[in-house]
Design a protein around this motif. Structure first.
Motif, PDB file in Angstrom:
ATOM      1  N   ALA A 269       0.803  -1.233   0.000  1.00 25.71           N
ATOM      2  CA  ALA A 269       0.000   0.000   0.000  1.00 25.71           C
ATOM      3  C   ALA A 269       0.832   1.278   0.000  1.00 25.71           C
ATOM      4  N   ASN A 273       0.666   4.150  -2.937  1.00 30.78           N
ATOM      5  CA  ASN A 273       0.417   5.570  -2.675  1.00 30.78           C
ATOM      6  C   ASN A 273       1.450   6.449  -3.367  1.00 30.78           C
ATOM      7  N   ASP A 323      -6.469   5.303  -3.469  1.00 31.38           N
ATOM      8  CA  ASP A 323      -7.490   4.455  -2.850  1.00 31.38           C
ATOM      9  C   ASP A 323      -8.048   3.445  -3.842  1.00 31.38           C
ATOM     10  N   THR A 326      -5.345   0.848  -4.584  1.00 33.04           N
ATOM     11  CA  THR A 326      -5.171  -0.043  -3.434  1.00 33.04           C
ATOM     12  C   THR A 326      -6.311  -1.046  -3.340  1.00 33.04           C
TER      13      THR A 326
END
Length: 369
Positions: A269, A273, A323, A326
């Motif tokens: 993650a 990002n 988001d 992910t």
């Protein structure tokens, strides 16, 4: 086939292909006198780094772009490794394109360091395409203190092949009556799309040069090679009807990174990002947004995976993009023990940000198609 009957040889188009010489490395040598004359490799060191560019001094040792840095170090122990500075390279690329624009508005950039120019009618007051190519090379040398090679021909294929013929800092002009003289001796590996695997297939058929291909009919080549045979026939005859496209439609924007260590899925993650942030910044600079978000992963054993989500409303921030990317981890579907060496985040189905804003109100109720 004689030169006078090569299809398209007398199309009337005048195309120039300009290719900067060892661009990234040359910019580094220009800006740092201590690097001049030395083998320079643009890229990081270490097992997971690759060569972004190599100076001609480094190329003499066999160092090439996209090569693992560890191999480059073995080939050239005295190489000077320099971290890439893409913001600086982009700025210099814009200066080069400003020089192009003095002679024609019909410019098709292929990358930061090369472009096609259609100078059939726009020549900045010069009589011939050859004069344009020489004027551009001279301006690049005198104003930017860099060198470029040029190819001049009647189509994009021949112009690009010609620009490689006399590198570095050279020019090659393929006149309509000399197409065969230029093409026939060329090894097939010089043709676009002929990589190592295709080369193996061609070698097995006894095809090593353009002249070898010309000895066979298109039907025979298609029987042997399918669509590759059709493309090869066209290229071997110097046929290329593609126009120079001044406005190329960008299809995607993305960023990826090779990880320092192989990681499990649940540890990815933070890296997603970071790549989403890079992708978002690049998209914003270009005035783009995308309706499809892509997550790219490469496993420790080099298997490439891609998962995507089509959105009703494009992401409105780097956070939203991250988001969505992910969330795609849930679709990877690999064994828990799988480790990953690369993470990438991208967007496709691009549209301008103005269009995105206008449609957002209509489609706010939709999340995924």
């Amino acid at each position: 086939m004689s030169d006078s009957t090569v299809p398209g040889a007398h199309s009337g188009r005048r195309i120039v292909h300009i290719d900067m010489d060892a661009f990234y490395a040359s910019v580094e040598q220009r800006d740092n006198p201590q690097l001049r004359g030395r083998p320079v490799v643009v890229g990081g060191r270490g097992a997971r780094s690759v060569v972004a560019a190599a100076s001609y001094e480094a190329r003499q040792f066999g160092v090439r772009s996209a090569m693992p840095s560890t191999r480059a170090e073995r080939l050239c122990p005295d190489a000077v490794f320099v971290a890439p500075d893409f913001a600086r390279y982009r700025a210099v690329s814009q200066q080069v394109r400003a020089i192009f624009a003095r002679y024609t508005p019909i410019i098709e950039p292929l990358s930061l360091d090369e472009a096609y120019l259609d100078v059939t009618t726009h020549r900045g007051g010069l009589e011939t395409a050859t004069e344009v190519a020489e004027a551009i090379r001279s301006a690049i040398r005198n104003e930017l203190h860099l060198t470029a090679s040029a190819g001049v021909a009647t189509n994009k294929l021949l112009a690009k092949l010609a620009s490689d013929a006399n590198k570095p800092d050279g020019i090659c002009v393929v006149r309509p009556q000399a197409v065969d003289r230029f093409l026939l001796p060329l090894p097939l590996r010089y043709l676009p799309g002929v990589g190592p695997k295709t080369q193996q297939r061609l070698d097995a058929l006894g095809l090593q040069t353009v002249a070898d291909v010309r000895a066979h009919s298109e039907a025979q080549l298609i029987e042997w090679l399918g669509r590759t045979g059709e493309r090869l026939f066209q290229q071997a005859h110097g046929i290329d009807e593609r126009p120079v496209q001044a406005e190329r439609v960008r299809k995607s924007v993305s960023a990826e990174d090779t990880l320092a260590d192989d990681l499990p899925l649940e540890a990815l993650a933070p890296h997603i990002n970071a790549m989403a942030e890079k992708t978002w910044r690049a998209a914003q600079r270009g005035g783009y947004n995308g309706r499809t978000v892509i997550l790219k992963l490469k496993t420790a054993d080099f298997r490439i995976l891609s998962r995507h989500a089509s959105l009703g409303t494009p992401p409105d921030s780097a956070r939203a993009l991250a988001d969505c990317a992910t969330a795609l981890l849930d679709r990877v579907g690999m064994p828990a023990a799988t480790r990953f060496r690369l993470v990438g985040v991208g967007m496709t189905n691009l549209q301008t940000t103005a269009a995105s804003d206008a449609e957002a109100e209509v489609e706010q109720h939709r999340l995924f198609d």
